[in-house]
Write an enzyme that holds these catalytic residues in place. Structure first.
Site, PDB file in Angstrom:
ATOM      1  N   SER A   1      -6.358  -3.078  11.594  1.00  0.00           N
ATOM      2  CA  SER A   1      -5.421  -3.987  10.927  1.00  0.00           C
ATOM      3  C   SER A   1      -5.848  -5.452  11.030  1.00  0.00           C
ATOM      4  O   SER A   1      -6.186  -5.945  12.111  1.00  0.00           O
ATOM      5  CB  SER A   1      -4.020  -3.828  11.519  1.00  0.00           C
ATOM      6  OG  SER A   1      -3.127  -4.766  10.931  1.00  0.00           O
ATOM      7  N   LEU A   2      -5.779  -6.154   9.904  1.00  0.00           N
ATOM      8  CA  LEU A   2      -6.056  -7.596   9.871  1.00  0.00           C
ATOM      9  C   LEU A   2      -4.798  -8.422  10.119  1.00  0.00           C
ATOM     10  O   LEU A   2      -4.888  -9.646  10.212  1.00  0.00           O
ATOM     11  CB  LEU A   2      -6.633  -7.989   8.500  1.00  0.00           C
ATOM     12  CG  LEU A   2      -8.125  -7.826   8.262  1.00  0.00           C
ATOM     13  CD1 LEU A   2      -8.487  -8.322   6.872  1.00  0.00           C
ATOM     14  CD2 LEU A   2      -8.950  -8.560   9.305  1.00  0.00           C
TER      15      LEU A   2
ATOM     16  N   LYS B   1       6.373   3.397   7.157  1.00  0.00           N
ATOM     17  CA  LYS B   1       7.132   2.632   6.161  1.00  0.00           C
ATOM     18  C   LYS B   1       8.413   3.338   5.709  1.00  0.00           C
ATOM     19  O   LYS B   1       9.394   2.684   5.366  1.00  0.00           O
ATOM     20  CB  LYS B   1       6.252   2.314   4.953  1.00  0.00           C
ATOM     21  CG  LYS B   1       5.121   1.343   5.270  1.00  0.00           C
ATOM     22  CD  LYS B   1       4.336   0.982   4.020  1.00  0.00           C
ATOM     23  CE  LYS B   1       3.221   0.008   4.340  1.00  0.00           C
ATOM     24  NZ  LYS B   1       2.482  -0.416   3.116  1.00  0.00           N
TER      25      LYS B   1
ATOM     26  N   ASN C   1       7.947  -2.436   4.944  1.00  0.00           N
ATOM     27  CA  ASN C   1       6.759  -2.872   5.686  1.00  0.00           C
ATOM     28  C   ASN C   1       7.043  -4.084   6.577  1.00  0.00           C
ATOM     29  O   ASN C   1       6.161  -4.572   7.267  1.00  0.00           O
ATOM     30  CB  ASN C   1       5.604  -3.187   4.725  1.00  0.00           C
ATOM     31  CG  ASN C   1       5.765  -4.533   4.048  1.00  0.00           C
ATOM     32  OD1 ASN C   1       6.882  -4.964   3.754  1.00  0.00           O
ATOM     33  ND2 ASN C   1       4.658  -5.200   3.770  1.00  0.00           N
TER      34      ASN C   1
ATOM     35  N   ASP D   1       5.157  -6.019   0.170  1.00  0.00           N
ATOM     36  CA  ASP D   1       4.005  -5.586  -0.620  1.00  0.00           C
ATOM     37  C   ASP D   1       4.230  -5.848  -2.109  1.00  0.00           C
ATOM     38  O   ASP D   1       3.317  -6.272  -2.817  1.00  0.00           O
ATOM     39  CB  ASP D   1       3.737  -4.090  -0.415  1.00  0.00           C
ATOM     40  CG  ASP D   1       3.107  -3.776   0.927  1.00  0.00           C
ATOM     41  OD1 ASP D   1       2.408  -4.652   1.470  1.00  0.00           O
ATOM     42  OD2 ASP D   1       3.320  -2.657   1.427  1.00  0.00           O
TER      43      ASP D   1
ATOM     44  N   GLY E   1      -4.535   6.496  -9.336  1.00  0.00           N
ATOM     45  CA  GLY E   1      -3.981   7.062  -8.119  1.00  0.00           C
ATOM     46  C   GLY E   1      -2.471   7.202  -8.180  1.00  0.00           C
ATOM     47  O   GLY E   1      -1.818   6.645  -9.069  1.00  0.00           O
TER      48      GLY E   1
ATOM     49  N   TYR F   1      -9.930  -3.613   0.768  1.00  0.00           N
ATOM     50  CA  TYR F   1     -10.542  -4.867   1.203  1.00  0.00           C
ATOM     51  C   TYR F   1     -11.685  -4.673   2.197  1.00  0.00           C
ATOM     52  O   TYR F   1     -12.392  -5.626   2.514  1.00  0.00           O
ATOM     53  CB  TYR F   1      -9.501  -5.823   1.793  1.00  0.00           C
ATOM     54  CG  TYR F   1      -8.787  -5.319   3.031  1.00  0.00           C
ATOM     55  CD1 TYR F   1      -9.354  -5.466   4.292  1.00  0.00           C
ATOM     56  CD2 TYR F   1      -7.540  -4.706   2.936  1.00  0.00           C
ATOM     57  CE1 TYR F   1      -8.706  -5.013   5.423  1.00  0.00           C
ATOM     58  CE2 TYR F   1      -6.878  -4.249   4.058  1.00  0.00           C
ATOM     59  CZ  TYR F   1      -7.466  -4.403   5.302  1.00  0.00           C
ATOM     60  OH  TYR F   1      -6.820  -3.945   6.417  1.00  0.00           O
TER      61      TYR F   1
END
Length: 279
Positions: free
Chosen positions: A21-22, A72, A93, A109, A132, A221
């Site tokens: 996780s960033l 979530k 989230n 989000d 998707g 990312y």
């Protein structure tokens, strides 16, 4: 007690897996830029079974939580309230822990996606395509409800997924048509393409990018760029990345948790870019 108070304040991101996780990088960069030296932000690997116990032991120093998969949806029954945005996709989230001990859930989000698009000048499109049909695809549909005036075509791998996307479309008041993944190359001609698939799933589509592509929003990312995004950029198309989404949704989280706005978007983005480059 909110930001600026003398007592230390805590926040964290929860999920499983969580090591990648960033969020800590982004939130800590915000705290530093905002002068919130008494704030800290950590990460905790937590699954659905452990979540109730984790929430129960939080003290008054806790201001908020960021949640990633698989929490979530699991968190919703444990909250006192959730926003309309979170309810629209049954996904939270962001949890803000209020001064009176309540747990308020939101979904950043969706507005984060909208903000990332608007940063690239995408205010409105007359049609769009989604690659998707997972959890991120429902958030993409909710974002498209705010920016797309016409049909959204979702390219999926199974009839079960197709049925889910049509149901989300009805729920979110979006005109959704589903198509087979085998025809996904057609998606690349849409004014806006949102790729919500896992890593490598769209790699084979890179060779099918049209000569004059419009806008691609690829929610990945790391690694970046994806082959699809790299080809898209090579042909002069606009590309919105998963880091753009991550930063914009984190900005909203920081503002909600600290009670201060605006959060420092550029400082957070640069911190994220540095962290990804270091990987």
């Amino acid at each position: 007690m909110r930001a600026g108070a003398t007592d230390a304040r805590r926040a964290a991101v929860l999920g499983k897996p969580i090591a990648h996780s960033l969020s800590p990088v982004l939130h800590r960069a915000a705290y530093e830029e905002m002068g919130l030296t008494n704030w800290s932000y950590d990460r905790f690997e937590t699954d659905e079974a452990a979540l109730p116990g984790f929430l129960a032991q939080l003290g008054p120093e806790w201001a908020g939580l960021s949640l990633t998969m698989p929490l979530k949806r699991a968190v919703i029954p444990l909250l006192d309230e959730i926003s309309e945005t979170a309810a629209s996709v049954e996904a939270v989230n962001t949890v803000v822990l209020t001064e009176d001990g309540r747990r308020a859930g939101d979904n950043t989000d969706i507005p984060g996606m909208v903000a990332a698009l608007r940063e690239r000048g995408i205010e409105q499109v007359d049609s769009a395509a989604i690659l998707g049909a997972g959890a991120t695809a429902s958030s993409a549909l909710a974002a498209l409800a705010r920016v797309c005036t016409g049909e959204v075509v979702a390219y999926v791998r199974s009839e079960a997924r197709a049925a889910e996307m049509r149901q989300w479309g009805e729920r979110l008041d979006v005109d959704v048509r589903t198509a087979d993944w085998a025809d996904a190359e057609r998606a690349l001609h849409a004014p806006l393409v949102i790729a919500t698939t896992p890593a490598s799933a769209t790699d084979a589509l890179a060779t099918a990018v049209p000569e004059r592509p419009a806008t691609l929003f690829d929610v990945l990312y790391d690694p970046w760029p994806t082959p699809l995004a790299a080809r898209w950029s090579m042909f002069g198309g606009a590309v919105v990345s998963g880091l753009d989404l991550l930063v914009h949704q984190a900005v909203l989280q920081v503002e909600q948790m600290t009670g201060r706005a605006p959060a420092p978007l550029e400082a957070m983005r640069k911190a994220g870019e540095r962290a990804l480059a270091a990987r």
